[in-house]
Structure formats: C-alpha cells, structure tokens
Design an enzyme around this catalytic site. Sequence first.
Site, mmCIF file in Angstrom:
data_model
loop_
_atom_site.group_PDB
_atom_site.id
_atom_site.type_symbol
_atom_site.label_atom_id
_atom_site.label_comp_id
_atom_site.label_asym_id
_atom_site.label_seq_id
_atom_site.Cartn_x
_atom_site.Cartn_y
_atom_site.Cartn_z
ATOM 1 N N ILE A 25 -12.888 99.430 10.376
ATOM 2 C CA ILE A 25 -12.846 98.706 8.996
ATOM 3 C C ILE A 25 -14.072 98.291 8.849
ATOM 4 O O ILE A 25 -14.407 99.019 7.222
ATOM 5 C CB ILE A 25 -12.276 97.265 9.316
ATOM 6 C CG1 ILE A 25 -10.701 98.179 9.596
ATOM 7 C CG2 ILE A 25 -11.873 96.868 7.559
ATOM 8 C CD1 ILE A 25 -10.051 96.729 10.179
ATOM 9 N N ASN A 76 -16.806 90.852 9.395
ATOM 10 C CA ASN A 76 -16.276 91.961 9.452
ATOM 11 C C ASN A 76 -16.218 92.059 11.063
ATOM 12 O O ASN A 76 -15.480 92.192 11.664
ATOM 13 C CB ASN A 76 -16.017 93.513 9.091
ATOM 14 C CG ASN A 76 -15.562 94.540 9.248
ATOM 15 O OD1 ASN A 76 -14.448 94.529 9.305
ATOM 16 N ND2 ASN A 76 -16.165 94.799 10.530
ATOM 17 N N TYR A 166 -7.866 84.793 21.196
ATOM 18 C CA TYR A 166 -8.227 85.259 19.819
ATOM 19 C C TYR A 166 -7.583 84.686 18.769
ATOM 20 O O TYR A 166 -8.680 84.415 17.069
ATOM 21 C CB TYR A 166 -7.722 87.066 20.343
ATOM 22 C CG TYR A 166 -7.428 87.425 18.841
ATOM 23 C CD1 TYR A 166 -8.831 88.163 18.112
ATOM 24 C CD2 TYR A 166 -6.493 87.894 18.215
ATOM 25 C CE1 TYR A 166 -9.505 89.129 17.347
ATOM 26 C CE2 TYR A 166 -6.975 88.589 16.600
ATOM 27 C CZ TYR A 166 -8.004 89.513 16.575
ATOM 28 O OH TYR A 166 -7.883 90.051 15.493
ATOM 29 N N LYS A 170 -9.325 84.051 15.384
ATOM 30 C CA LYS A 170 -8.731 84.026 13.999
ATOM 31 C C LYS A 170 -8.085 82.575 12.845
ATOM 32 O O LYS A 170 -8.817 83.208 11.761
ATOM 33 C CB LYS A 170 -8.478 85.207 13.863
ATOM 34 C CG LYS A 170 -8.357 86.356 14.843
ATOM 35 C CD LYS A 170 -9.639 87.320 13.595
ATOM 36 C CE LYS A 170 -10.817 87.840 14.166
ATOM 37 N NZ LYS A 170 -11.241 88.344 13.257
HETATM 38 N N1 LIG Z 1 -7.439 96.835 13.685
HETATM 39 C C1 LIG Z 1 -7.198 95.842 13.493
HETATM 40 O O1 LIG Z 1 -5.471 96.017 14.032
HETATM 41 C C2 LIG Z 1 -6.871 94.706 13.199
HETATM 42 C C3 LIG Z 1 -6.130 93.087 12.411
HETATM 43 C C4 LIG Z 1 -6.255 92.426 11.608
HETATM 44 C C5 LIG Z 1 -8.058 91.637 12.245
HETATM 45 N N2 LIG Z 1 -9.173 92.501 12.443
HETATM 46 C C6 LIG Z 1 -10.572 92.203 12.158
HETATM 47 O O2 LIG Z 1 -11.053 93.722 11.691
HETATM 48 C C7 LIG Z 1 -12.447 93.216 12.300
HETATM 49 C C8 LIG Z 1 -12.307 94.426 12.433
HETATM 50 O O3 LIG Z 1 -12.178 95.061 13.675
HETATM 51 P P1 LIG Z 1 -11.773 97.306 14.400
HETATM 52 O O4 LIG Z 1 -10.463 96.615 14.063
HETATM 53 O O5 LIG Z 1 -12.529 97.663 12.331
HETATM 54 O O6 LIG Z 1 -12.028 96.769 15.122
HETATM 55 P P2 LIG Z 1 -13.744 97.558 16.193
HETATM 56 O O7 LIG Z 1 -13.349 98.964 15.260
HETATM 57 O O8 LIG Z 1 -14.050 96.966 17.004
HETATM 58 O O9 LIG Z 1 -15.113 97.227 14.962
HETATM 59 C C9 LIG Z 1 -15.288 95.988 15.603
HETATM 60 C C10 LIG Z 1 -17.029 96.223 14.538
HETATM 61 O O10 LIG Z 1 -17.846 94.561 15.462
HETATM 62 C C11 LIG Z 1 -18.710 95.000 16.240
HETATM 63 N N3 LIG Z 1 -19.144 94.205 16.917
HETATM 64 C C12 LIG Z 1 -18.261 93.684 18.153
HETATM 65 N N4 LIG Z 1 -19.045 92.386 18.469
HETATM 66 C C13 LIG Z 1 -20.397 92.360 17.718
HETATM 67 C C14 LIG Z 1 -21.179 91.792 18.561
HETATM 68 N N5 LIG Z 1 -21.194 90.885 19.465
HETATM 69 N N6 LIG Z 1 -22.564 91.950 17.666
HETATM 70 C C15 LIG Z 1 -22.488 92.559 16.397
HETATM 71 N N7 LIG Z 1 -21.280 93.285 16.283
HETATM 72 C C16 LIG Z 1 -20.189 93.105 16.682
HETATM 73 C C17 LIG Z 1 -18.732 96.158 16.587
HETATM 74 O O11 LIG Z 1 -19.626 96.690 17.199
HETATM 75 P P3 LIG Z 1 -20.126 98.047 17.241
HETATM 76 O O12 LIG Z 1 -20.153 98.982 18.151
HETATM 77 O O13 LIG Z 1 -21.569 97.383 18.570
HETATM 78 O O14 LIG Z 1 -19.142 97.781 18.933
HETATM 79 C C18 LIG Z 1 -17.826 96.835 15.486
HETATM 80 O O15 LIG Z 1 -18.529 96.797 14.348
HETATM 81 C C19 LIG Z 1 -12.326 92.374 13.427
HETATM 82 O O16 LIG Z 1 -12.665 90.803 12.931
HETATM 83 C C20 LIG Z 1 -11.154 92.209 13.547
HETATM 84 O O17 LIG Z 1 -10.394 90.902 14.239
HETATM 85 C C21 LIG Z 1 -8.624 93.696 12.931
#
Ligand SMILES: NC(=O)c1ccc[n+]([C@@H]2O[C@H](COP(=O)([O-])OP(=O)(O)OC[C@H]3O[C@@H](n4cnc5c(N)ncnc54)[C@H](OP(=O)(O)O)[C@@H]3O)[C@@H](O)[C@H]2O)c1
Length: 285
Positions: A25, A76, A166, A170
């Site tokens: 995202i 994010n 988690y 959140k």
């Molecule tokens: N996907 C869903 O269905 C969903 C639903 C509800 C909420 N969300 C929320 O949306 C947000 C984005 O999630 P996403 O689905 O896009 O997941 P994603 O593709 O796994 O992306 C997560 C991002 O966070 C970074 N990250 C994780 N741990 C980190 C750390 N310790 N320090 C710096 N960067 C870090 C990752 O970096 P790297 O590239 O280095 O790993 C990546 O860029 C999250 O907060 C998640 O809780 C997602």
Amino acid sequence: MFDPVSDIPDLSGRVFLVTGGTSGIGKETVLALAAHNPAQIYFIGRNTASAEGILSKLKASFPSLTSKRLDAFIGNAGIMALASALTKDGYELQFGTNHVGHAALLRLLVPTMLRTGEKEPAGSVRILLLSSQGWALHPKGGILFDNLKTNCSDIGVPLGSNWTCYGQSKLANLLYATELARQYPTVTTVSIHPGVVNTNLVNGLGFWNRALIRVSQFGKGLLTPAHGAHNTLWAATVESSKIKSGTYVEPIGNSGAKLDEDAMSRELAKKLWDWTEAELKTLKA
Ligand SMILES: NC(=O)c1ccc[n+]([C@@H]2O[C@H](COP(=O)([O-])OP(=O)(O)OC[C@H]3O[C@@H](n4cnc5c(N)ncnc54)[C@H](OP(=O)(O)O)[C@@H]3O)[C@@H](O)[C@H]2O)c1
C-alpha cells in the site's frame, strides 16, 4: 468511488512522508502521489533494492532530500501476526513497530508540521496512521500496558497471541490518532483502514493465517495494492471540509464505522499518550 488520477488535486508545493513506502500500500501511495506534482515525497523502508527501483522510476520527482515543510505524514509501515519477539528497544514486536516507531518519528516531525500549517488553510496539514479493521482483535481492556515489554506469548484468545497483539497495536494507531487530533487541533489527524489487500503483509503469513484471511473475504477477494492505497490517498488529499480530524476512516472516506468502548475511550487514548510520552523520553535518538 475514488479515482486517484482524477480525484487527487494538483499537489504543487506539498511535501509528503510515507513510512513503509517500499512495498504494498505504501509503495502505491508514493507512486500515485508522485503523479500529481508534489514538491517532494520522502519514503522509508528497509528494502534498499525496492527503494532504489522506485527512486529510479520517479527520479524526476525527487530533486533533493531536504525540506523545511511537511504537509502529510503517512504512518503506513507495519507488520502483522509475526512470531512473538521483542524490538531492539524491548517492546513487543508489533506494538514497537506499528505504534512506538511512528510515535518516535512523529515527535521529531510535528514541529515542522505545525510550522507548515501556520502558512496554509486550516486542516490542510495531515497525519494519517494506518490502522486496520483488525483493531477489533485487541485484548480485553484494549491495551495491556503491563505486557507491552513482553513478547506477547500468553495473551491470545481466540485466534492466538499474535493476532491479539496485532489488534492491540492497531487499536493503538486508532487511539493515538484521536489523541493527536486533540493535542494538535491545527493538524487533521485520522486513522485508516485500507481494506483487505493482497500485499506481502498477507502473503508472508503461514498457510493457516493466509487461509483465514482469504476465507474472511470469500466472494469479494482481496484488493490490489493500488486499490488498497485509495483510502490513504483520499485522506491525504481530500479537501479539508470533507474529512474530520480524530476519526477512524474505512474505504472510501467512511468515518461512520461502529467502534467498541475501548476504541471510543478518551481515557484509554490519553493513557496511551502519556505512556508513549514517557517511553519516548527513555529512547535514544
Ligand atoms: N494488507 C492489508 O490487508 C491491510 C489491512 C489492514 C491494514 N493494513 C495496514 O497497512 C499498512 C501497510 O501494509 P501492507 O499491506 O502494504 O504491507 P507490506 O506490503 O508488507 O508493506 C509494509 C511496509 O512496512 C515496512 N516495514 C515493516 N516493518 C518495518 C520496520 N521495522 N521499519 C521500517 N519499515 C518497516 C515494510 O518495509 P520492507 O519493504 O523493508 O519490508 C513495507 O514497506 C500496515 O500498517 C498494515 O497494518 C494492511
């Protein structure tokens, strides 16, 4: 309905910061914002190869890496339901990453955001924290303050500790946004649920957890990462009269979702704020 191409206005002069901009995202948020002429976009992530790929794609949009203003902070970055562990600073891994890390960064950036807001129309400076509908998985009582420096191995019902923690992290994003809105009334602060999105967050899970998510979306499917960025993009760029500070926003722009007692609790939000303030004083820069 939201179409980033036609619905995002011209962003000339505006500066954005997106944590977790290297995949999912966050990456799509960076790419969509860049198409609307912002002055700068900062993004943060751990994956250098992915960051370099995005930068080379957007080279023209990143003339320099210094700025005296910040119009939107998009918190994010996040992890979900990983194995129990502690961060280097000793916080439960999900709480440390999803909440404390963003609070620490915000502490450094809020003064710049307040200064930016002084010269802009009311409400145009924004803080967005990516929460999740998963906030509802939080433990009884909302946030177990005495457990935040343990590895979260013994509080999980009914899906297991890692989901409960988690949910707790959140819920913290949601509550912290409500308290930020009270502490900084000139900044529009909201928490965001992006939808259920097909990203590494989901695909990196083990078989049963992945199956759980897919089954929960039976008949609808998961959103693409580009669609998963729409609610974030809406909140970052919609005109100020259409977004209410302190709210939790589901796709797209819906701040009417039902919250439980803990998610609506001013006392819990203030307790989290005070706990966070005290912790940030103990962290090294
Ligand atoms: N996907 C869903 O269905 C969903 C639903 C509800 C909420 N969300 C929320 O949306 C947000 C984005 O999630 P996403 O689905 O896009 O997941 P994603 O593709 O796994 O992306 C997560 C991002 O966070 C970074 N990250 C994780 N741990 C980190 C750390 N310790 N320090 C710096 N960067 C870090 C990752 O970096 P790297 O590239 O280095 O790993 C990546 O860029 C999250 O907060 C998640 O809780 C997602």
